[in-house]
Write a protein that holds these residues in place. Structure first.
Motif, PDB file in Angstrom:
ATOM      1  N   GLY A  64       0.595   8.605  -4.126  1.00  0.00           N
ATOM      2  CA  GLY A  64       0.064   7.667  -3.149  1.00  0.00           C
ATOM      3  C   GLY A  64      -0.669   8.340  -2.005  1.00  0.00           C
ATOM      4  N   LYS A  76      -7.252  -1.386  -4.260  1.00  0.00           N
ATOM      5  CA  LYS A  76      -7.094  -2.840  -4.153  1.00  0.00           C
ATOM      6  C   LYS A  76      -8.438  -3.558  -4.015  1.00  0.00           C
ATOM      7  CE  LYS A  76      -2.582  -2.523  -4.143  1.00  0.00           C
ATOM      8  NZ  LYS A  76      -1.788  -2.973  -5.314  1.00  0.00           N
ATOM      9  N   ILE A  94       0.842  -1.198   0.000  1.00  0.00           N
ATOM     10  CA  ILE A  94       0.000   0.000   0.000  1.00  0.00           C
ATOM     11  C   ILE A  94       0.879   1.251   0.000  1.00  0.00           C
ATOM     12  CG2 ILE A  94      -1.711   1.317   1.316  1.00  0.00           C
ATOM     13  CD1 ILE A  94      -2.854  -1.209   0.044  1.00  0.00           C
ATOM     14  N   ASP A  95       0.668   2.086  -1.008  1.00  0.00           N
ATOM     15  CA  ASP A  95       1.429   3.322  -1.174  1.00  0.00           C
ATOM     16  C   ASP A  95       0.692   4.466  -0.490  1.00  0.00           C
ATOM     17  OD1 ASP A  95       2.836   5.536  -2.026  1.00  0.00           O
ATOM     18  OD2 ASP A  95       2.307   5.323  -4.151  1.00  0.00           O
ATOM     19  N   SER A  96       1.262   4.983   0.594  1.00  0.00           N
ATOM     20  CA  SER A  96       0.642   6.133   1.258  1.00  0.00           C
ATOM     21  C   SER A  96       1.416   7.428   1.006  1.00  0.00           C
ATOM     22  CB  SER A  96       0.507   5.884   2.768  1.00  0.00           C
ATOM     23  OG  SER A  96       1.753   5.887   3.414  1.00  0.00           O
ATOM     24  N   SER A 135      -5.254   4.188  -1.906  1.00  0.00           N
ATOM     25  CA  SER A 135      -4.523   2.976  -2.270  1.00  0.00           C
ATOM     26  C   SER A 135      -5.261   1.722  -1.821  1.00  0.00           C
ATOM     27  CB  SER A 135      -3.118   3.010  -1.661  1.00  0.00           C
ATOM     28  OG  SER A 135      -2.360   4.083  -2.191  1.00  0.00           O
TER      29      SER A 135
END
Length: 281
Positions: free
Chosen positions: A79, A88, A6-8, A84
């Motif tokens: 992100g 998904k 997960i890109d934050s 993100s």
């Protein structure tokens, strides 16, 4: 079980602070710095779907702080935590558990958000249990001078006030069937490092003990660590286990790679393979 990186978002920190006493001429080959000696770092989280549980490890820095504060860290990239997760195929309401490796702002800030009219804080994941370690939580509420600037009560107390805070060391039964939580005391007091068993593999979210592939050499220790010599001891033992047991190491801050495997050579520990999470699992 399904795993997702997960890109934050990304932020910038001083390269010297991230590598401690290691000369720039060594580390800049792997992590380039800009003209102000700042390097870009990921705030990477891990999402784990395991049966009826949807478990998130870390939450990035969030966006509660004002623009001036955000400017100190040069937030950049596309992100964003909730975006993100939704990409998904999940909702923030689906998350059942949030494991916070530690309560430095870049790991827990996204756990709490402003409500719609910016009058009070609310939980980003309203149905989740938030997991920390009791000794780490106490250290975050009463920080030493070295860590004081990284622990924000706005990131921490609302979780407790919402009755969503749980301590991994205080529960009688193991909350996760396929996750073991290791601890480390070099970077900060009782940092959690979840180790996930998946398809006969083990994936270690190694948190800030080894924040990137460039930090694999044992002496490459961050200037932020409260006990740098302890970090070196912990790193050596974790790298030894990773190489012997073929663990997949998941990096929270690496700007290029999600994961790596480790080999031991005559010259020390080195990367065996590196890449995206999907290449390993």
């Amino acid at each position: 079980m399904i795993l997702h990186s997960i890109d934050s978002g990304y932020f910038k920190l001083d390269g010297g602070a991230m590598f401690g006493v290691v000369p720039k001429s060594f580390w800049q080959k792997s992590i380039p710095a800009d003209v102000n000696n700042l390097c870009s770092w990921a705030m990477r989280c891990l999402l784990i779907e395991d049966g009826n549980q949807l478990i998130l490890v870390d939450t990035g820095m969030g966006d509660k702080q004002d623009a001036k504060w955000q400017g100190y860290y040069y937030r950049h990239g596309d992100g964003e935590l909730v975006k993100s997760i939704r990409a998904k195929g999940y909702s923030e309401n689906d998350v059942t558990d949030v494991i916070l490796s530690h309560l430095h702002f870049d790991h827990c800030g996204g756990a709490v958000k402003w409500n719609s009219d910016h009058t009070k804080f609310e939980m980003t994941f309203p149905n989740a249990r938030y997991w920390s370690h009791s000794e780490h939580f106490e250290a975050a509420l009463n920080p030493n001078p070295r860590e004081k600037a990284t622990f924000f009560k706005d990131n921490i107390l609302p979780i407790q006030e919402a009755n969503q805070l749980f301590f991994i060391d205080k529960v009688a039964e193991k909350p996760f069937a396929n996750i073991e939580t290791l601890t480390a005391d070099g970077h900060t007091e009782k940092m959690l490092m979840p180790k996930i068993s998946f398809n006969n593999k083990e994936i270690l979210f190694i948190a800030d003990t080894i924040p990137s592939h460039a930090h694999i050499p044992v002496p490459y220790v961050m200037g932020y660590d409260i006990r740098p010599l302890q970090t070196m001891i912990e790193k050596e033992e974790l790298l030894k286990q990773a190489s012997e047991k073929e663990w997949i190491v998941f990096f929270d801050h690496d700007p290029f790679y999600d994961c790596a495997t480790i080999s031991k050579t005559e010259k020390g520990f080195v990367l065996a393979a590196k890449g995206s999470l999907s290449e390993f699992v």
